[in-house]
Scaffold this active site. Structure first.
Site, short mmCIF file in Angstrom:
data_model
loop_
_atom_site.label_atom_id
_atom_site.label_comp_id
_atom_site.label_asym_id
_atom_site.label_seq_id
_atom_site.Cartn_x
_atom_site.Cartn_y
_atom_site.Cartn_z
N ASP A 113 21.03 12.30 14.99
CA ASP A 113 21.96 12.46 13.86
C ASP A 113 21.08 12.60 12.62
O ASP A 113 19.87 12.36 12.67
CB ASP A 113 22.87 11.21 13.78
CG ASP A 113 23.90 11.28 12.66
OD1 ASP A 113 24.21 12.39 12.19
OD2 ASP A 113 24.40 10.21 12.25
N ARG A 161 35.82 18.30 19.36
CA ARG A 161 36.39 17.41 18.34
C ARG A 161 37.90 17.65 18.23
O ARG A 161 38.68 16.71 18.15
CB ARG A 161 35.75 17.66 16.95
CG ARG A 161 34.27 17.35 16.83
CD ARG A 161 33.93 15.91 17.08
NE ARG A 161 34.73 14.98 16.31
CZ ARG A 161 34.62 14.75 14.98
NH1 ARG A 161 33.69 15.37 14.28
NH2 ARG A 161 35.39 13.89 14.37
N HIS A 182 32.14 6.01 14.39
CA HIS A 182 32.69 7.37 14.40
C HIS A 182 33.35 7.61 15.77
O HIS A 182 32.87 8.39 16.59
CB HIS A 182 31.56 8.37 14.15
CG HIS A 182 32.02 9.72 13.71
ND1 HIS A 182 33.35 10.05 13.51
CD2 HIS A 182 31.32 10.86 13.43
CE1 HIS A 182 33.45 11.31 13.12
NE2 HIS A 182 32.23 11.83 13.08
N ARG A 238 38.75 8.87 6.55
CA ARG A 238 37.29 8.99 6.58
C ARG A 238 36.74 8.42 5.28
O ARG A 238 37.18 8.80 4.20
CB ARG A 238 36.84 10.44 6.69
CG ARG A 238 35.39 10.61 6.24
CD ARG A 238 34.76 11.93 6.53
NE ARG A 238 34.54 12.08 7.95
CZ ARG A 238 33.69 12.96 8.46
NH1 ARG A 238 32.98 13.75 7.68
NH2 ARG A 238 33.54 13.05 9.76
N CYS A 283 26.17 15.44 16.40
CA CYS A 283 27.54 15.49 15.87
C CYS A 283 27.69 16.61 14.84
O CYS A 283 28.80 17.10 14.62
CB CYS A 283 27.91 14.15 15.27
SG CYS A 283 26.85 13.61 13.91
N GLN A 324 34.35 11.12 17.26
CA GLN A 324 33.17 11.88 17.66
C GLN A 324 32.75 11.50 19.09
O GLN A 324 32.31 12.34 19.88
CB GLN A 324 32.01 11.61 16.69
CG GLN A 324 30.73 12.36 17.00
CD GLN A 324 30.84 13.85 16.71
OE1 GLN A 324 31.26 14.24 15.64
NE2 GLN A 324 30.44 14.68 17.66
N1 NVA Z 1 25.87 9.59 10.23
C1 NVA Z 1 26.47 10.76 9.63
C2 NVA Z 1 27.47 11.36 10.55
C3 NVA Z 1 28.12 12.61 10.04
C4 NVA Z 1 29.16 13.18 10.94
C5 NVA Z 1 27.09 10.37 8.32
O1 NVA Z 1 27.73 9.32 8.25
O2 NVA Z 1 26.92 11.10 7.34
N1 CP Z 2 30.66 15.54 13.12
C1 CP Z 2 31.44 15.41 12.03
O1 CP Z 2 32.11 14.40 11.83
O2 CP Z 2 31.42 16.51 11.22
P1 CP Z 2 32.11 16.63 9.78
O3 CP Z 2 31.35 15.71 8.86
O4 CP Z 2 31.97 18.07 9.42
O5 CP Z 2 33.53 16.21 9.90
#
Ligand code: NVA
Ligand code: CP
Length: 337
Positions: A231, A317, A135, A108, A272, A138
């Site tokens: 989101d 998830r 993602h 990540r 998400c 997700q």
């Molecule tokens: N768009 C958000 C998704 C978090 C799961 C981010 O990248 O922070």
């Molecule tokens: N939805 C998601 O990816 O959550 P986290 O950032 O908590 O992993």
């Protein structure tokens, strides 16, 4: 339909056929049923996975850790500060080290080129736990949640409101286009997905029968939508300075009671998570003090309503991430999926 995805990385759903995506959902459903029935599925005892997180996480980290444990594997969590990655050691070198010790690597963090590099140099499957661009794990959770609720995916309509040119918006467009779900990005045109990705997705949509609509008009975007999603307006890694502009541009696209009322009568809401729907978060409080907003991308009313399936989505998830790891590592021959 049985599929052999052994050895495959999971970097973006662009790399997967509709049949392969459906197989991963079917496998997740089987694994979910086994978990609920208390049936062990420790198929990969003696194997280990590395979990690299250059950005923070609750759901993704916990899902990978629980799923790895359920599959009989050990896992090592590398946090955003505690390893040599990027600062003292290149991704290519890190990949070659981790590939000697682990059977799979989750990443990540930032650019998609990083997961691509990990996959190129490690020699083991790499799973994208979120990049700036995509993602994909997700998406499997969302699709499983939608399928559990409606009993099907093809022919449904999904409308995404908010920043549609980042990981979530991009990924929804790809996934819907592949699976024959009509997709609408409903937002200020500054936040439409790129022309290049949209053209690519229109190609997938031709094969699947999906429509793709990019619109600034809420009534048009959400009309007949079975699934409404959004989101956060500012994603991890983006500078604080963008908040003011995002609030100005995206407040009209907040998911509220009116938006839900214009969708299909039985529409569901997905997010998400994490979500700013009240003032019970540090950032939520800061934004309230600075800009006076008590809720952001979704109202607390919609978030807490019976149409919101966000916690089913969060649970899924884990089941879907487990399916991705199991498929990459090779599921038992006799598993009936
Ligand atoms: N768009 C958000 C998704 C978090 C799961 C981010 O990248 O922070
Ligand atoms: N939805 C998601 O990816 O959550 P986290 O950032 O908590 O992993």
């Amino acid at each position: 339909m049985k599929m052999d995805l052994t050895g495959r990385s999971f970097l973006t759903l662009k790399d997967f056929t509709p049949e392969e995506i459906t197989y991963l959902l079917d496998l997740a459903a089987v694994l979910k049923a086994r978990k609920k029935a208390g049936e062990l599925h420790e198929w990969f005892r003696g194997k280990n996975v590395a979990l690299i997180f250059e950005k923070t996480s609750t759901r993704t980290r916990c899902s990978f850790e629980v799923a790895a444990h359920d599959l009989g594997m050990g896992s090592t969590y590398l946090d955003p500060k505690g390893s040599q990655i990027g600062k003292k050691e290149s991704i290519a070198d890190t990949a070659r080290v981790l590939g000697r010790m682990y059977e799979g690597i989750e990443y990540r963090g930032y650019g998609q080129e990083i997961v691509d590099s990990l996959a190129k140099y490690s020699g083991v499957p790499v799973w994208n736990g979120l990049t700036n661009e995509y993602h994909p794990t997700q998406m499997l959770a969302d699709m499983l949640t939608i399928r559990e609720h409606f009993g099907r995916l093809k022919g449904l309509k999904l409308c995404y409101l908010g920043d549609a040119r980042y990981n979530m918006g991009n990924s929804y467009m790809i996934t819907c286009a592949k699976l024959g779900i009509h997709f609408a990005a409903c937002t200020n045109r500054k936040y439409f997905p790129s022309e290049e990705l949209t053209a690519q997705c229109r190609g997938y949509a031709e094969d699947s029968g999906a429509d793709i609509l990019l619109t600034e008009n809420i009534a048009e975007g959400v009309k007949d939508a079975d699934v409404i999603c959004t989101d956060v307006w500012v994603s991890m890694g983006e500078p604080d300075e963008v908040w003011e502009e995002r609030i100005r541009d995206l407040t009209p696209y907040r998911v509220n009671r009116d938006v839900m009322a214009q969708a299909a009568p039985d529409a569901i809401f997905l997010h998400c998570l994490p979500s700013f729907h009240d003032l019970n978060t540090g950032i939520g409080k800061e934004i309230f003090e600075k800009y006076g907003l008590t809720e952001m991308e979704v109202t607390d009313e919609v978030f807490e309503s019976s149409r919101s399936l966000v916690f089913d989505e969060a649970e899924n998830r884990m089941h879907t991430i487990k399916a991705v790891m199991a498929a990459s590592l090779g599921v038992p021959e006799d598993l009936n999926v």
